[in-house]
Design a protein around this motif. Structure first.
Motif: not given
Length: 261
Positions: A149, A158, A160, A185-186, A193, A196-197, A201-203
């Motif tokens: 992204r 976001t 993780m 933050t998750r 994770a 997903l990056l 989906q996350i950063d």
């Protein structure tokens, strides 16, 4: 086949073999984790061992000249200048708890670092790969190109990490400085994770205390998807330790500033 094609085909055979071994024992009432640590809790299960044994057996057959570094059975020397770096279950705590976020990590490295990697999520049926011109995920919805992204500033990011504790008190403090700046933050997804990056989906992913088998495959997948992975000083990360993975160089620079502060 070219060498790259053979490497890719071999990696997928390793991932298929690891799926069979791990899924056969996942959520099994007979599973009994052992503790590898004299202090604290570092679990290992027969699923970890069986997964790595299956992958090593295939490598002995298909790529006997390559070296191997695996979490459970250590290093094996080779003559090709290439090393397979294997984590037979990344997320053993999730595995033994029945959570589906654990994965299998497979990377092919040379002296400069990872050249190709797979993050395989056996239970949910997703496989992420990157390197040799590939950046894709294959899952229940078919095949999707991977891409990070872009255009997200730290304040909208976001973040993780696997553990809220992150590492030492000093490392925890550094992580906290970044966490205060992001939108969300998750915790708790282990290698997923990083996948997903790569999937946009996350950063950010920030962790500490990692080993080469924890990071080589994620590095290959994220870099193929257009992201960046370094240590907390901005240097190479394939030896493990403190890891900063970011979707873009701009976001990486923002996060690195707070980690170094």
């Amino acid at each position: 086949m070219t060498d790259a094609e053979q490497i890719i085909a071999t990696a997928h055979r390793l991932a298929d073999a690891a799926r069979r071994e791990t899924l056969g024992l996942f959520r099994s009432p007979s599973l009994r984790p052992d503790n590898k640590s004299l202090q604290g809790f570092d679990p290992v299960t027969e699923a970890d061992r069986a997964s790595e044994r299956a992958m090593r057996a295939l490598l002995d057959e298909l790529r006997p000249e390559d070296a191997i570094l695996g979490e459970e059975y250590g290093p094996k020397s080779g003559s090709s200048g290439l090393t397979w770096v294997l984590d037979p279950i990344d997320g053993t705590r999730a595995f033994m708890s029945g959570a589906p976020s654990w994965g299998v990590l497979i990377a092919l490295c040379d002296d400069s670092g990872p050249r190709y990697g797979i993050i395989d999520q056996p239970y949910i049926g997703e496989r992420f790969e990157g390197g040799f011109g590939r950046a894709r995920m294959v899952g229940p919805r078919g095949e999707t190109a991977l891409g990070v992204r872009k255009g997200v500033a730290l304040a909208q990011a976001t973040l993780m990490s696997t553990y809220p504790e992150v590492g030492s008190p000093e490392e925890r403090e550094a992580f906290g400085r970044v966490a205060k700046e992001v939108r969300l933050t998750r915790y708790g997804l282990d290698c997923y994770a990083y996948a997903l990056l790569a999937a946009g989906q996350i950063d950010l992913v920030i962790e500490a205390g990692l080993q080469p088998y924890d990071v080589c495959a994620p590095i290959a997948v994220i870099e193929a998807a257009g992201g960046i992975v370094t240590d907390w000083q901005g240097g190479p990360a394939h030896q493990g330790g403190r890891i900063l993975a970011a979707a873009t160089p701009e976001l990486h620079a923002e996060a690195l500033q707070f980690l170094r502060s």
